[in-house]
Design an enzyme around this catalytic site. Structure first.
Site, PDB file in Angstrom:
ATOM      1  N   PHE A   1       0.889  -1.154   0.000  1.00 19.67           N
ATOM      2  CA  PHE A   1       0.000   0.000   0.000  1.00 19.67           C
ATOM      3  C   PHE A   1       0.927   1.204   0.000  1.00 19.67           C
ATOM      4  CE2 PHE A   1      -4.594   0.321   1.730  1.00 19.67           C
ATOM      5  CZ  PHE A   1      -5.080  -0.413   0.675  1.00 19.67           C
TER       6      PHE A   1
ATOM      7  N   GLN B   1      -8.450  13.852   5.655  1.00 17.56           N
ATOM      8  CA  GLN B   1      -7.798  13.335   4.452  1.00 17.56           C
ATOM      9  C   GLN B   1      -8.736  13.463   3.250  1.00 17.56           C
ATOM     10  OE1 GLN B   1      -6.750   8.985   4.033  1.00 17.56           O
ATOM     11  NE2 GLN B   1      -4.726   9.875   3.774  1.00 17.56           N
TER      12      GLN B   1
ATOM     13  N   HIS C   1      -9.306  12.464  -0.599  1.00 16.53           N
ATOM     14  CA  HIS C   1      -8.871  11.506  -1.609  1.00 16.53           C
ATOM     15  C   HIS C   1      -8.901  12.234  -2.961  1.00 16.53           C
ATOM     16  CE1 HIS C   1      -8.872   7.923  -4.114  1.00 16.53           C
ATOM     17  NE2 HIS C   1      -8.563   7.212  -3.041  1.00 16.53           N
TER      18      HIS C   1
ATOM     19  N   LEU D   1     -15.902   7.030  -4.505  1.00 14.79           N
ATOM     20  CA  LEU D   1     -14.486   6.912  -4.860  1.00 14.79           C
ATOM     21  C   LEU D   1     -14.229   6.181  -6.169  1.00 14.79           C
ATOM     22  CD1 LEU D   1     -12.189   6.167  -1.824  1.00 14.79           C
ATOM     23  CD2 LEU D   1     -12.898   8.333  -2.818  1.00 14.79           C
TER      24      LEU D   1
ATOM     25  N   GLU E   1      -7.762   4.182  -6.236  1.00 16.57           N
ATOM     26  CA  GLU E   1      -6.420   4.587  -6.618  1.00 16.57           C
ATOM     27  C   GLU E   1      -5.835   3.663  -7.682  1.00 16.57           C
ATOM     28  OE1 GLU E   1      -5.109   6.942  -2.981  1.00 16.57           O
ATOM     29  OE2 GLU E   1      -3.769   5.226  -3.130  1.00 16.57           O
TER      30      GLU E   1
ATOM     31  N   ARG F   1      -1.106  10.337  -2.300  1.00 14.39           N
ATOM     32  CA  ARG F   1      -2.500  10.775  -2.262  1.00 14.39           C
ATOM     33  C   ARG F   1      -2.621  12.272  -1.962  1.00 14.39           C
ATOM     34  NH1 ARG F   1      -6.501   7.160   1.441  1.00 14.39           N
ATOM     35  NH2 ARG F   1      -6.198   5.576  -0.147  1.00 14.39           N
TER      36      ARG F   1
ATOM     37  N   HIS G   1     -12.518  12.251   2.836  1.00 13.85           N
ATOM     38  CA  HIS G   1     -12.440  10.799   2.904  1.00 13.85           C
ATOM     39  C   HIS G   1     -12.285  10.264   4.328  1.00 13.85           C
ATOM     40  CE1 HIS G   1     -11.650   6.774   1.639  1.00 13.85           C
ATOM     41  NE2 HIS G   1     -10.383   6.794   1.981  1.00 13.85           N
TER      42      HIS G   1
ATOM     43  N   ARG H   1      -3.133   9.965   7.005  1.00 13.79           N
ATOM     44  CA  ARG H   1      -3.318   8.560   7.387  1.00 13.79           C
ATOM     45  C   ARG H   1      -2.638   7.637   6.392  1.00 13.79           C
ATOM     46  NH1 ARG H   1      -7.352   4.395   6.196  1.00 13.79           N
ATOM     47  NH2 ARG H   1      -8.322   5.806   4.720  1.00 13.79           N
TER      48      ARG H   1
HETATM   49  P1  FAD Z   1     -18.093   3.502  11.277  1.00 16.08           P
HETATM   50  O1  FAD Z   1     -17.915   2.274  10.481  1.00 16.08           O
HETATM   51  O2  FAD Z   1     -18.257   4.800  10.581  1.00 16.08           O
HETATM   52  O3  FAD Z   1     -19.328   3.227  12.219  1.00 16.08           O
HETATM   53  C1  FAD Z   1     -19.947   4.249  12.952  1.00 16.08           C
HETATM   54  C2  FAD Z   1     -21.192   3.692  13.577  1.00 16.08           C
HETATM   55  O4  FAD Z   1     -21.759   4.672  14.429  1.00 16.08           O
HETATM   56  C3  FAD Z   1     -22.273   3.310  12.588  1.00 16.08           C
HETATM   57  O5  FAD Z   1     -22.808   2.083  13.011  1.00 16.08           O
HETATM   58  C4  FAD Z   1     -23.303   4.427  12.736  1.00 16.08           C
HETATM   59  O6  FAD Z   1     -24.600   3.994  12.437  1.00 16.08           O
HETATM   60  C5  FAD Z   1     -23.156   4.747  14.202  1.00 16.08           C
HETATM   61  N1  FAD Z   1     -23.606   6.077  14.621  1.00 16.08           N
HETATM   62  C6  FAD Z   1     -23.136   7.292  14.210  1.00 16.08           C
HETATM   63  N2  FAD Z   1     -23.803   8.281  14.843  1.00 16.08           N
HETATM   64  C7  FAD Z   1     -24.697   7.686  15.670  1.00 16.08           C
HETATM   65  C8  FAD Z   1     -25.682   8.161  16.579  1.00 16.08           C
HETATM   66  N3  FAD Z   1     -25.889   9.470  16.775  1.00 16.08           N
HETATM   67  N4  FAD Z   1     -26.441   7.268  17.253  1.00 16.08           N
HETATM   68  C9  FAD Z   1     -26.267   5.945  17.057  1.00 16.08           C
HETATM   69  N5  FAD Z   1     -25.345   5.434  16.214  1.00 16.08           N
HETATM   70  C10 FAD Z   1     -24.575   6.291  15.533  1.00 16.08           C
HETATM   71  N6  FAD Z   1      -9.540   2.030   5.986  1.00 16.08           N
HETATM   72  C11 FAD Z   1      -8.537   1.098   5.904  1.00 16.08           C
HETATM   73  O7  FAD Z   1      -7.833   0.849   6.887  1.00 16.08           O
HETATM   74  N7  FAD Z   1      -8.320   0.425   4.729  1.00 16.08           N
HETATM   75  C12 FAD Z   1      -9.051   0.644   3.610  1.00 16.08           C
HETATM   76  O8  FAD Z   1      -8.828  -0.006   2.582  1.00 16.08           O
HETATM   77  C13 FAD Z   1     -10.092   1.630   3.658  1.00 16.08           C
HETATM   78  N8  FAD Z   1     -10.842   1.904   2.554  1.00 16.08           N
HETATM   79  C14 FAD Z   1     -11.869   2.807   2.646  1.00 16.08           C
HETATM   80  C15 FAD Z   1     -12.675   3.042   1.508  1.00 16.08           C
HETATM   81  C16 FAD Z   1     -13.745   3.920   1.574  1.00 16.08           C
HETATM   82  C17 FAD Z   1     -14.603   4.172   0.347  1.00 16.08           C
HETATM   83  C18 FAD Z   1     -14.015   4.595   2.800  1.00 16.08           C
HETATM   84  C19 FAD Z   1     -15.160   5.555   2.912  1.00 16.08           C
HETATM   85  C20 FAD Z   1     -13.212   4.370   3.927  1.00 16.08           C
HETATM   86  C21 FAD Z   1     -12.138   3.482   3.871  1.00 16.08           C
HETATM   87  N9  FAD Z   1     -11.326   3.227   4.995  1.00 16.08           N
HETATM   88  C22 FAD Z   1     -10.315   2.306   4.908  1.00 16.08           C
HETATM   89  C23 FAD Z   1     -11.614   3.859   6.308  1.00 16.08           C
HETATM   90  C24 FAD Z   1     -12.409   2.927   7.220  1.00 16.08           C
HETATM   91  O9  FAD Z   1     -13.369   2.223   6.473  1.00 16.08           O
HETATM   92  C25 FAD Z   1     -13.156   3.678   8.335  1.00 16.08           C
HETATM   93  O10 FAD Z   1     -12.302   4.599   8.926  1.00 16.08           O
HETATM   94  C26 FAD Z   1     -13.636   2.730   9.424  1.00 16.08           C
HETATM   95  O11 FAD Z   1     -14.433   1.715   8.861  1.00 16.08           O
HETATM   96  C27 FAD Z   1     -14.410   3.431  10.538  1.00 16.08           C
HETATM   97  O12 FAD Z   1     -14.966   2.464  11.409  1.00 16.08           O
HETATM   98  P2  FAD Z   1     -15.680   2.875  12.769  1.00 16.08           P
HETATM   99  O13 FAD Z   1     -16.147   1.615  13.415  1.00 16.08           O
HETATM  100  O14 FAD Z   1     -14.811   3.768  13.547  1.00 16.08           O
HETATM  101  O15 FAD Z   1     -16.913   3.761  12.321  1.00 16.08           O
END
Ligand code: FAD
Length: 542
Positions: free
Chosen positions: A121, A235, A237, A251, A254, A285, A350, A385
């Site tokens: 990566f 960040q 993208h 997206l 890349e 990026r 992003h 990141r």
């Molecule tokens: P989230 O998965 O965002 O979950 C948040 C949760 O909180 C959800 O369930 C939501 O419903 C809940 N919530 C929010 N507000 C409230 C509220 N007020 N009340 C109740 N529930 C609430 N990272 C990598 O390491 N590798 C990758 O290859 C990668 N690719 C990516 C590609 C894309 C297109 C994107 C968008 C992101 C990517 N990322 C990647 C980043 C990574 O996916 C996220 O940073 C990570 O999944 C965040 O996980 P989380 O559990 O912190 O939050």
């Protein structure tokens, strides 16, 4: 609907993405009473969008790799703003995060002899990114949901949390409502783990979904007495789609540049030669995003305000084999055949590198019983990141904080609650439900996104940020006159009103912190504030 349910649990996890689920699994495995709430279907949380992979120095491909090298790469890529303790903890514990997933059945890609495959990566010294095709996040989410289901963890994923309940700086629960029927919930809990994601949805173009990443973590934490660090470090993208409007920011991987895609400005010039002639489109990026942004800002963009990303010169077979998801996406969203025509793209918000301020060791927030994890938290990424580090952060701190929350709950001698605080939480929802003003929540949300896109994008200056703040003042003024009208379809309108409150707080935090940062580091225009913190007074708690 005036129904209100009271639910007691030892630990309440807000967020059913990867971070929240990992914490809940740890607690359930330790026999602790835990409950997960989310505002979107758990099988489809933001985490499922992650494609490329998850990092850990397993040394399955490159024997020389070590967790120390993973840590060094992370710190270097962060423009030296990452917290070294946070980085050490993640890099050192990362292999265990992968082993946990493996044990619960995660279908990692493997070499013929059974080793977990790892790929390169950007900015990694060795191959250390594990993956499951380009559906890594989806498979992680599935694996975690399955494990949590096996452990009988209650997961209520139509529950919107509006406030964390705190008395004398000690957490005693949270308040919320059901998105489908409006039933209110009072959760009485020893511990609240905040895993509600980031704030990238406050920009017009974002790689996240419509109803997530509206800055809920920021608002919930600040209202509870917590603090936010580095909200301006976001960040961007380089390649998000411009159209259609409701999918803006989707997206384009890349890989499109990796496979030989060419970037051109509106005048047809291959502009990367002016920014990074050695690496051209294969530059990092942050550099590519900055270059595209500069072209657009200086008037050399496409008519719709983007740049062209062209793969049509590549053999059709290469596109179909190496970029199938991009090909499909463009057909579905724009009826555009990328084998024949270029894509119109622009930098897209992003990832929230800042977030709720936490101690590196245990992710405590300074409010007793409140912890923050995942994209909601801060410390690991600094000003940029490293790809693949977010997913492993969910696994590492989900486990650690689960363990710590179990201990905190077991040792809690007594807990004082407050009728007044609960009354305020109730009154806030009542007031919005009774609001019958002229202003439309969606229209205000759009105005806010326009402001952030215009004045707090990749490149920022003082005049623009000040203009952004004054526009935000006006938007907040109009927010006093909203109308909220839940209908038979559910209470989404109420949810959008709370999303807007959170977005406004996250926007103000971002603009103010960006104003304070007087140097360029990574992608934004950051600053050196002595303690690296952003302190908020009561004016933000609205
Ligand atoms: P989230 O998965 O965002 O979950 C948040 C949760 O909180 C959800 O369930 C939501 O419903 C809940 N919530 C929010 N507000 C409230 C509220 N007020 N009340 C109740 N529930 C609430 N990272 C990598 O390491 N590798 C990758 O290859 C990668 N690719 C990516 C590609 C894309 C297109 C994107 C968008 C992101 C990517 N990322 C990647 C980043 C990574 O996916 C996220 O940073 C990570 O999944 C965040 O996980 P989380 O559990 O912190 O939050």
């Amino acid at each position: 609907n005036n129904t209100e349910h009271q639910i007691a649990t030892s630990v309440l996890v807000i967020g059913s993405g990867g971070a929240g689920l990992r914490a809940a699994i740890e607690l359930a495995e330790r026999g602790v009473d835990v409950r997960v709430v989310g505002k979107r279907a758990k099988a489809d949380a933001h985490t499922t969008l992650a494609a490329g992979g998850i990092n850990a120095a397993l040394a399955t491909m490159d024997e020389e790799d070590t967790w120390q090298q993973h840590a060094a790469d992370t710190i270097k890529e962060s423009y030296l703003l990452a917290n070294p303790d946070t980085v050490r903890i993640v890099a050192e514990n990362a292999p265990r995060g992968i082993a946990d997933l493996e044990r619960w059945g995660m279908p990692f890609a493997r070499e013929e002899d059974g080793r977990i495959s790892q790929r390169f990566f950007g900015a990694h010294t060795f191959r250390r990114t594990s993956f499951a095709g380009d559906y890594t996040g989806l498979e992680i989410q599935r694996t975690l949901v399955n494990r949590a289901t096996q452990l009988n963890v209650p997961m209520h994923d139509t529950c919107y949390i509006t406030q964390i309940l705190v008395r004398d700086n000690v957490v005693f629960g949270a308040y919320g409502f059901d998105l489908e029927n409006g039933t209110r919930y009072v959760f009485h809990a020893d511990v609240v783990i905040l895993a509600a994601g980031g704030h990238t949805r406050i920009w017009r173009r974002t790689s996240s979904r419509r109803d997530e990443n509206t800055g809920d973590s920021f608002r919930l934490a600040v209202m509870a007495g917590g603090r936010i660090r580095d909200p301006e470090l976001v960040q961007f993208h380089p390649s998000g789609l411009i159209a259609p409007e409701d999918a803006a920011g989707t997206l384009v991987s890349e890989a499109a540049r990796g496979e030989g895609g060419i970037l051109r400005n509106g005048l047809g010039e291959r502009f990367m030669s002016n920014y990074d002639p050695a690496r051209m489109e294969l530059s990092t990026r942050d550099r590519v995003a900055l270059a595209a942004y500069t072209e657009i800002k200086e008037g050399r963009g496409t008519p719709d305000g983007g740049v062209w990303l062209d793969v049509s010169h590549l053999p059709r077979e290469t596109i179909m084999r190496r970029l199938p998801r991009v090909y499909q996406t463009l057909l579905e969203l724009q009826m555009r055949g990328i084998t024949r025509e270029p894509m119109e793209v622009a930098p897209t918000a992003h990832y929230s590198m800042g977030g709720v301020w936490v101690q590196p060791e245990d992710h405590s927030t300074g409010v007793d019983g409140l912890y923050a994890i995942g994209e909601a938290a801060s410390g690991l990424h600094g000003a940029n990141r490293l790809g693949g580090n977010s997913l492993i952060e969910l696994l590492v701190y989900g486990r650690i904080v689960g363990e710590i929350a179990a201990r905190y709950s077991a040792e809690l001698a007594a807990q004082r609650r407050s009728r007044v605080v609960l009354g305020e939480a109730r009154a806030e929802v009542d007031a919005l439900l009774a609001a019958d003003g002229q202003e439309n929540v969606r229209a205000l949300q759009r105005a806010l996104r326009n402001t952030m896109t215009e004045h707090a994008g990749v490149v920022r200056d003082e005049a623009g940020l000040l203009k952004g703040l004054s526009e935000l003042d006006e938007i907040e003024e109009r927010m006093n006159n909203v109308g909220v009208h839940p209908d038979l379809a559910g209470f989404q309108d109420l949810a959008h009103a709370f999303d807007l409150k959170s977005s406004a707080l996250a926007a103000r935090a971002t603009l103010e912190a960006a104003l304070e940062r007087r140097e360029t580091r990574g992608l934004s225009i950051p600053s050196d504030r002595g303690d690296g913190l952003c302190h908020f007074g009561s004016d933000l708690r609205r």
